[in-house]
Design a protein around this motif. Sequence first.
Motif, PDB file in Angstrom:
ATOM      1  N   GLY A  95       2.078  16.209  -1.135  1.00  0.00           N
ATOM      2  CA  GLY A  95       0.882  16.545  -0.370  1.00  0.00           C
ATOM      3  C   GLY A  95       0.789  15.837   0.967  1.00  0.00           C
ATOM      4  N   PRO A  96      -0.369  15.958   1.620  1.00  0.00           N
ATOM      5  CA  PRO A  96      -0.561  15.372   2.954  1.00  0.00           C
ATOM      6  C   PRO A  96      -0.531  13.855   2.964  1.00  0.00           C
ATOM      7  N   GLU A  97      -0.649  13.226   1.784  1.00  0.00           N
ATOM      8  CA  GLU A  97      -0.600  11.760   1.753  1.00  0.00           C
ATOM      9  C   GLU A  97       0.749  11.213   2.206  1.00  0.00           C
ATOM     10  N   ASN A  98       1.778  12.063   2.206  1.00  0.00           N
ATOM     11  CA  ASN A  98       3.083  11.607   2.683  1.00  0.00           C
ATOM     12  C   ASN A  98       3.093  11.357   4.184  1.00  0.00           C
ATOM     13  N   SER A  99       2.112  11.929   4.897  1.00  0.00           N
ATOM     14  CA  SER A  99       1.977  11.643   6.317  1.00  0.00           C
ATOM     15  C   SER A  99       1.627  10.175   6.531  1.00  0.00           C
ATOM     16  N   ILE A 100       0.899   9.586   5.582  1.00  0.00           N
ATOM     17  CA  ILE A 100       0.525   8.172   5.679  1.00  0.00           C
ATOM     18  C   ILE A 100       1.779   7.307   5.647  1.00  0.00           C
ATOM     19  N   GLY A 101       2.650   7.575   4.684  1.00  0.00           N
ATOM     20  CA  GLY A 101       3.860   6.775   4.537  1.00  0.00           C
ATOM     21  C   GLY A 101       4.756   6.857   5.746  1.00  0.00           C
ATOM     22  N   LYS A 102       4.888   8.052   6.312  1.00  0.00           N
ATOM     23  CA  LYS A 102       5.761   8.211   7.481  1.00  0.00           C
ATOM     24  C   LYS A 102       5.233   7.427   8.677  1.00  0.00           C
ATOM     25  N   ILE A 103       3.924   7.471   8.913  1.00  0.00           N
ATOM     26  CA  ILE A 103       3.347   6.718  10.039  1.00  0.00           C
ATOM     27  C   ILE A 103       3.540   5.223   9.834  1.00  0.00           C
ATOM     28  N   ILE A 104       3.286   4.752   8.613  1.00  0.00           N
ATOM     29  CA  ILE A 104       3.403   3.314   8.337  1.00  0.00           C
ATOM     30  C   ILE A 104       4.835   2.837   8.511  1.00  0.00           C
ATOM     31  N   THR A 105       5.780   3.504   7.861  1.00  0.00           N
ATOM     32  CA  THR A 105       7.152   3.002   7.855  1.00  0.00           C
ATOM     33  C   THR A 105       7.804   3.086   9.229  1.00  0.00           C
ATOM     34  N   ALA A 106       7.577   4.184   9.958  1.00  0.00           N
ATOM     35  CA  ALA A 106       8.211   4.340  11.271  1.00  0.00           C
ATOM     36  C   ALA A 106       7.683   3.307  12.263  1.00  0.00           C
ATOM     37  N   ASN A 107       6.369   3.112  12.297  1.00  0.00           N
ATOM     38  CA  ASN A 107       5.788   2.147  13.229  1.00  0.00           C
ATOM     39  C   ASN A 107       6.118   0.715  12.851  1.00  0.00           C
ATOM     40  N   HIS A 108       6.096   0.422  11.556  1.00  0.00           N
ATOM     41  CA  HIS A 108       6.399  -0.940  11.134  1.00  0.00           C
ATOM     42  C   HIS A 108       7.864  -1.285  11.323  1.00  0.00           C
ATOM     43  N   LEU A 109       8.734  -0.305  11.148  1.00  0.00           N
ATOM     44  CA  LEU A 109      10.151  -0.549  11.407  1.00  0.00           C
ATOM     45  C   LEU A 109      10.352  -0.931  12.870  1.00  0.00           C
ATOM     46  N   GLY A 157       0.818  -1.209   0.000  1.00  0.00           N
ATOM     47  CA  GLY A 157       0.000   0.000   0.000  1.00  0.00           C
ATOM     48  C   GLY A 157       0.850   1.256   0.000  1.00  0.00           C
ATOM     49  N   TYR A 158       1.926   1.231   0.780  1.00  0.00           N
ATOM     50  CA  TYR A 158       2.812   2.388   0.820  1.00  0.00           C
ATOM     51  C   TYR A 158       3.514   2.588  -0.518  1.00  0.00           C
ATOM     52  N   LYS A 159       3.884   1.488  -1.166  1.00  0.00           N
ATOM     53  CA  LYS A 159       4.548   1.581  -2.477  1.00  0.00           C
ATOM     54  C   LYS A 159       3.638   2.285  -3.486  1.00  0.00           C
ATOM     55  N   LEU A 160       2.364   1.924  -3.491  1.00  0.00           N
ATOM     56  CA  LEU A 160       1.423   2.546  -4.425  1.00  0.00           C
ATOM     57  C   LEU A 160       1.199   4.020  -4.083  1.00  0.00           C
ATOM     58  N   THR A 161       1.205   4.342  -2.792  1.00  0.00           N
ATOM     59  CA  THR A 161       1.083   5.750  -2.375  1.00  0.00           C
ATOM     60  C   THR A 161       2.289   6.547  -2.863  1.00  0.00           C
ATOM     61  N   LYS A 162       3.475   5.947  -2.792  1.00  0.00           N
ATOM     62  CA  LYS A 162       4.682   6.628  -3.287  1.00  0.00           C
ATOM     63  C   LYS A 162       4.589   6.886  -4.789  1.00  0.00           C
TER      64      LYS A 162
END
Length: 247
Positions: A155-169, A136-141
């Motif tokens: 845009g604000p959609e980059n907030s989604i990627g940051k939350i996903i990657t930081a928490n999943h890491l 999902g993050y790949k498609l958002t990128k």
Amino acid sequence: VINGQKVWTSGAHYSDYGILLTRTDPSVPKHKGLTMFIVDMKQAGVEVRPIHQASGGREFNEVYFTDVRIPDSDRLGEVGQGWKVAIVTLMNERLAVGGSPGPDWAEIMAYAKEAGTMSDQAFREKLADWYVAAQGYKLTKFRTQTALSRGQTPGPENSIGKIITANHLQDICNSAIEMQDHYGILTDSDRMPADAIFQQSFMWAPGLRIAGGTDEILKNIIAERVLGLPQDVRVDKDVAFDQMKSG
């Protein structure tokens, strides 16, 4: 003439220049009356103090400004419009932080095969969740790359990627350390599997949940600007900065 202090400026001890958001008009609400400047990090009055981190690194810093003089020629944007400049900066920072390197589902799957824990059903379910989120993050990128190719601001959609990657890491590294049992406390890259990347990233991951905006701030952005939900209550939204209670 600038006086003040900021905690956590990444790489400030290496930098020749920085950008500085300043309060230039305290008589207006907090997001107004701001002006951004380029600042020479080597000039008199600028003091950088590296912060010793749990990982052993010193990438973060406190920066103190004491009577630092900055000419108007080093101003970025219009006087009082610094928040607009800051938003563009933050959007790009969140895009960069969201793509921070670290072990993902493929790395922990490879380690699980080596450790013989792939048969653990609970782990397999986690692995599936990590994989789906990564796709999902790949498609958002891809959406972001399309916008950048058109000359648009991230845009604000980059907030989604940051939350996903930081928490999943953080979650992935924690799971890998648990697999290592009592050996998980070791951080020696010469002795630990995968050069102790899980240990190092585990100590680094909490910082990613703060960098470029905390999880809580980013969830508000997603709710308000992506999903169109009602804004969070902000009782000080229209209060002049110098009228806000402090202490």
